[in-house]
Design an enzyme around this catalytic site. Sequence first.
Site, PDB file in Angstrom:
ATOM      1  N   ASN A 138      14.179  71.878  39.010  1.00 27.67           N
ATOM      2  CA  ASN A 138      15.359  71.036  38.826  1.00 27.67           C
ATOM      3  C   ASN A 138      16.509  71.897  38.299  1.00 27.67           C
ATOM      4  O   ASN A 138      16.295  72.790  37.471  1.00 27.67           O
ATOM      5  CB  ASN A 138      14.970  69.972  37.783  1.00 27.67           C
ATOM      6  N   GLU A 152      16.411  74.351  35.170  1.00 34.29           N
ATOM      7  CA  GLU A 152      17.588  75.195  34.946  1.00 34.29           C
ATOM      8  C   GLU A 152      17.242  76.685  34.814  1.00 34.29           C
ATOM      9  O   GLU A 152      17.599  77.343  33.835  1.00 34.29           O
ATOM     10  CB  GLU A 152      18.358  74.678  33.723  1.00 34.29           C
ATOM     11  N   GLU A 180      19.814  63.459  38.119  1.00 34.38           N
ATOM     12  CA  GLU A 180      20.547  63.174  36.874  1.00 34.38           C
ATOM     13  C   GLU A 180      21.999  62.785  37.161  1.00 34.38           C
ATOM     14  O   GLU A 180      22.924  63.182  36.446  1.00 34.38           O
ATOM     15  CB  GLU A 180      20.519  64.405  35.940  1.00 34.38           C
ATOM     16  N   HIS A 194      25.354  66.377  37.861  1.00 36.18           N
ATOM     17  CA  HIS A 194      26.323  66.013  36.810  1.00 36.18           C
ATOM     18  C   HIS A 194      27.701  66.376  37.360  1.00 36.18           C
ATOM     19  O   HIS A 194      28.116  67.535  37.302  1.00 36.18           O
ATOM     20  CB  HIS A 194      26.023  66.768  35.517  1.00 36.18           C
ATOM     21  N   ASP A 224      25.584  61.627  37.294  1.00 37.83           N
ATOM     22  CA  ASP A 224      26.684  60.935  36.626  1.00 37.83           C
ATOM     23  C   ASP A 224      27.987  61.556  37.115  1.00 37.83           C
ATOM     24  O   ASP A 224      27.991  62.662  37.660  1.00 37.83           O
ATOM     25  CB  ASP A 224      26.581  60.911  35.085  1.00 37.83           C
TER      26      ASP A 224
HETATM   27  O1  9MR Z   1      20.540  63.409  27.960  1.00 37.63           O
HETATM   28  C1  9MR Z   1      20.100  64.493  27.169  1.00 37.63           C
HETATM   29  C2  9MR Z   1      20.833  64.462  25.849  1.00 37.63           C
HETATM   30  O2  9MR Z   1      20.486  63.306  25.117  1.00 37.63           O
HETATM   31  C3  9MR Z   1      20.503  65.708  25.070  1.00 37.63           C
HETATM   32  O3  9MR Z   1      21.298  65.737  23.900  1.00 37.63           O
HETATM   33  C4  9MR Z   1      20.776  66.922  25.925  1.00 37.63           C
HETATM   34  C5  9MR Z   1      20.480  68.217  25.222  1.00 37.63           C
HETATM   35  O4  9MR Z   1      20.623  69.273  26.097  1.00 37.63           O
HETATM   36  O5  9MR Z   1      19.992  66.843  27.089  1.00 37.63           O
HETATM   37  C6  9MR Z   1      20.383  65.793  27.884  1.00 37.63           C
HETATM   38  O6  9MR Z   1      19.754  65.832  29.134  1.00 37.63           O
HETATM   39  C7  9MR Z   1      19.939  67.010  29.899  1.00 37.63           C
HETATM   40  C8  9MR Z   1      18.717  67.150  30.770  1.00 37.63           C
HETATM   41  O7  9MR Z   1      17.572  67.154  29.969  1.00 37.63           O
HETATM   42  C9  9MR Z   1      18.802  68.399  31.610  1.00 37.63           C
HETATM   43  N1  9MR Z   1      20.006  68.463  32.367  1.00 37.63           N
HETATM   44  C10 9MR Z   1      21.238  68.242  31.605  1.00 37.63           C
HETATM   45  C11 9MR Z   1      21.147  66.938  30.825  1.00 37.63           C
HETATM   46  C12 9MR Z   1      22.445  66.687  30.090  1.00 37.63           C
HETATM   47  O8  9MR Z   1      22.657  67.615  29.101  1.00 37.63           O
END
Ligand code: 9MR
Length: 452
Positions: free
Chosen positions: A203, A162, A267, A239, A269
């Site tokens: 990513n 990011e 990732e 996402h 969803d």
């Molecule tokens: O799935 C992850 C969630 O459990 C955490 O609370 C969150 C914190 O930012 O991060 C989520 O995973 C993220 C991933 O590491 C990077 N891309 C976005 C994902 C969703 O927030």
Amino acid sequence: MRSLRSGFSLASALTGLATLGALLAGATAPARAADAPLRDLAAAKGKIIGSAVNPAKLTGTYGDIAGREFNSVTPDNAMKWESVEPSRGTFNWAPADQVVAFATAHGQQVRGHTLVWHSQNPGWLANGTWTPAQLSTVLQDHITAEVGRYKGRIAAWDVVNEAFNEDGTYRSSIWSNGLGQDYIANALTWARAADPGAKLYINDYNVEGVNAKSTALYNLVRSLKERGVPIDGVGLQAHLILGQVPSSLQQNIQRFADLGVDVAITELDVRMQLPSTAAKLTQQAADYKAVMDACVAVSRCTGVTVWGFTDSDSWVPDVFDGYGAATPYDESFTPKPAYRALAGSLGGGTTEPPGDGCTAVYSVVNQWNSGFTGQVRISCSGGALSSWRAGWTFGAGQRITQSWNANCTQSGTAVTCSNASYNGTVPDGSSVTFGFNGSWSGSNPVPVVTLS
Ligand code: 9MR
């Protein structure tokens, strides 16, 4: 009446045998008889089908599905900086180790996530005061330690996560502010040195279609390639919002591939406004299919990882008020139309006869020294039944001794249970259950249920 059976894999058998805890928690069968587990379908196409996993949940039904359906796992949080080094120099590798061990036991790849990010950094790092030289050393040490620890066991690392704003400018972060944009090239170089065998990715989210952000990423990757910086792939997080798969997804994947890098959907969803309805689930299935189709269409697209495979383990409801149901399995581990769409895109059965959309879930709800109580739940979503018959083969000499809410017979190892007079109808959006007592000894593996 229609036929519906599930594939059965050695991994699922082993997982089923693995622990009493797993048995007590029950197991689920995939959606349809003709469908092999997603990982078998994906493997036949040379693709990855992965899921983010939470190591604390990798037992019981969750572990069963994670092992059976996916050929890759990504720790959802366990490899992030705040997890592995909560205080400076004190490492907590246990949860990450657990994911790697699970993957090894199930013949899966691991996607490492993530080394350099603006978020989920420990307080000592985020709140520290650093000269550029100090910050650079801290980052290099972190990458060297983590990548080095898992050397040879991580297929691909999300090295940088990011890095961009929506308009394509660089995100302001501890890294870009402290080190300038070259932190990206340096991080990749240090990761390569620590594990020359791992594929190294950048990513990001909202880079699935052709837009300002993905174009900035594209330009970065092109310039890294030109400079000889080690970069092997681009991760498109995906996402997505219901009905909003970018129409330029495949074109975008292709343009990265044409730069000479791999592309992974990392990732996926698809969130919807709750409550979910049959119509929304159908749209969601189309969205999942569109993403997988785009990946299948481009040979350098390595595959698709979903960000959690069950709605009971998704970040979406915590972050987007009123939204959820974003994954391919519902909260009770029943495969949704999105699951069948992924299978279809990967070459599994795609034609859904009338009444399809119904699934059977077998679980062991109680077990004692020589007996157990089992249950099968038949659920319909996007389909319906007017009568049903559920059959399975016991793998370890179990015998049914008594049943309720169904008429069960056993011949040798084969069990057939048909509906009682009052529960043959299963309308769309509803479910029926029946139960039984049985005997077991030695082991009590969970069978795969065939509906007909
Ligand atoms: O799935 C992850 C969630 O459990 C955490 O609370 C969150 C914190 O930012 O991060 C989520 O995973 C993220 C991933 O590491 C990077 N891309 C976005 C994902 C969703 O927030």
